[in-house]
Design a protein around this motif. Structure first.
Motif, short mmCIF file in Angstrom:
data_model
loop_
_atom_site.label_atom_id
_atom_site.label_comp_id
_atom_site.label_asym_id
_atom_site.label_seq_id
_atom_site.Cartn_x
_atom_site.Cartn_y
_atom_site.Cartn_z
N CYS A 1 52.36 -21.22 80.81
CA CYS A 1 52.20 -20.46 79.58
C CYS A 1 50.97 -20.95 78.81
O CYS A 1 50.61 -22.12 78.89
CB CYS A 1 53.43 -20.60 78.68
N GLY A 2 50.37 -20.02 78.07
CA GLY A 2 49.22 -20.39 77.27
C GLY A 2 49.01 -19.41 76.14
O GLY A 2 49.67 -18.38 76.06
N PHE A 3 48.11 -19.76 75.24
CA PHE A 3 47.75 -18.84 74.17
C PHE A 3 46.25 -18.94 73.92
O PHE A 3 45.61 -19.93 74.25
CB PHE A 3 48.55 -19.11 72.90
N GLY A 4 45.73 -17.85 73.37
CA GLY A 4 44.31 -17.82 73.03
C GLY A 4 44.10 -16.94 71.82
O GLY A 4 44.93 -16.10 71.50
N VAL B 1 41.79 -13.62 77.72
CA VAL B 1 41.08 -14.50 78.66
C VAL B 1 41.35 -15.95 78.31
O VAL B 1 41.67 -16.78 79.18
CB VAL B 1 39.55 -14.20 78.64
N ARG B 2 41.28 -16.27 77.05
CA ARG B 2 41.53 -17.65 76.62
C ARG B 2 42.98 -18.06 76.85
O ARG B 2 43.26 -19.19 77.24
CB ARG B 2 41.15 -17.81 75.15
N ALA B 3 43.91 -17.13 76.64
CA ALA B 3 45.33 -17.42 76.87
C ALA B 3 45.60 -17.71 78.34
O ALA B 3 46.32 -18.66 78.68
CB ALA B 3 46.19 -16.26 76.37
N CYS B 4 45.04 -16.89 79.21
CA CYS B 4 45.24 -17.10 80.65
C CYS B 4 44.56 -18.38 81.12
O CYS B 4 45.13 -19.14 81.91
CB CYS B 4 44.73 -15.89 81.44
N GLU C 1 44.43 -23.83 83.19
CA GLU C 1 43.27 -24.71 83.28
C GLU C 1 43.54 -26.16 83.64
O GLU C 1 42.65 -26.86 84.10
CB GLU C 1 42.44 -24.63 82.00
N PHE C 2 44.74 -26.65 83.45
CA PHE C 2 45.00 -28.06 83.74
C PHE C 2 45.83 -28.24 85.01
O PHE C 2 46.51 -29.25 85.17
CB PHE C 2 45.71 -28.71 82.55
#
Length: 126
Positions: free
Chosen positions: A16-19, A32-35, A40-41
């Motif tokens: 999961c992520g957020f942007g 794009v930033r959320a994905c 990314e890690f």
């Protein structure tokens, strides 16, 4: 997993992520930033052993929670380019957030002071 959803039947993990886009009100930039934030890690060096067919058969089931008033300008091709491999399926749902950035700056493309926030869930499997 949704019932009768045969896209990704063997789930390996969920990220999961957020942007956000603080200026310019771009749901694409926020998505794009959320994905990217979601993946990314991570490194998945064992995909060739875990997934029949390896990276070519990897599936990414992506749910994007996007503020309804900014869904119309979401460019999924740009968002898909974040993922280096795998077949991507997108589901868009109402969500995310619109919050005030505190200032609208014309030179940054602002049409108002909205900050657009998108949340992403990336299910990885085959």
């Amino acid at each position: 997993k949704k019932e009768n959803d045969e896209f990704c039947t063997n789930v390996l993990f969920v990220e999961c992520g957020f942007g956000n886009d603080s200026h310019g009100q771009s749901s694409t930039k926020a998505a794009v930033r959320a994905c990217r934030n979601a993946i990314e890690f991570n490194s998945i060096p064992s995909i060739n052993r875990l997934v029949p067919g390896g990276y070519d058969k990897l599936k990414l089931d992506v749910i994007l929670a996007v503020p309804p008033k900014y869904q119309h300008n979401l460019d999924l091709k740009s968002v898909e380019s974040v993922f280096p491999y795998g077949k991507v399926k997108f589901t868009i749902q109402d969500g995310g957030m619109v919050a005030p950035s505190g200032i609208a700056i014309d030179s940054l493309g602002d049409t108002n002071d909205d900050m657009v926030v998108v949340c992403a869930s990336v299910t990885v499997g085959y």
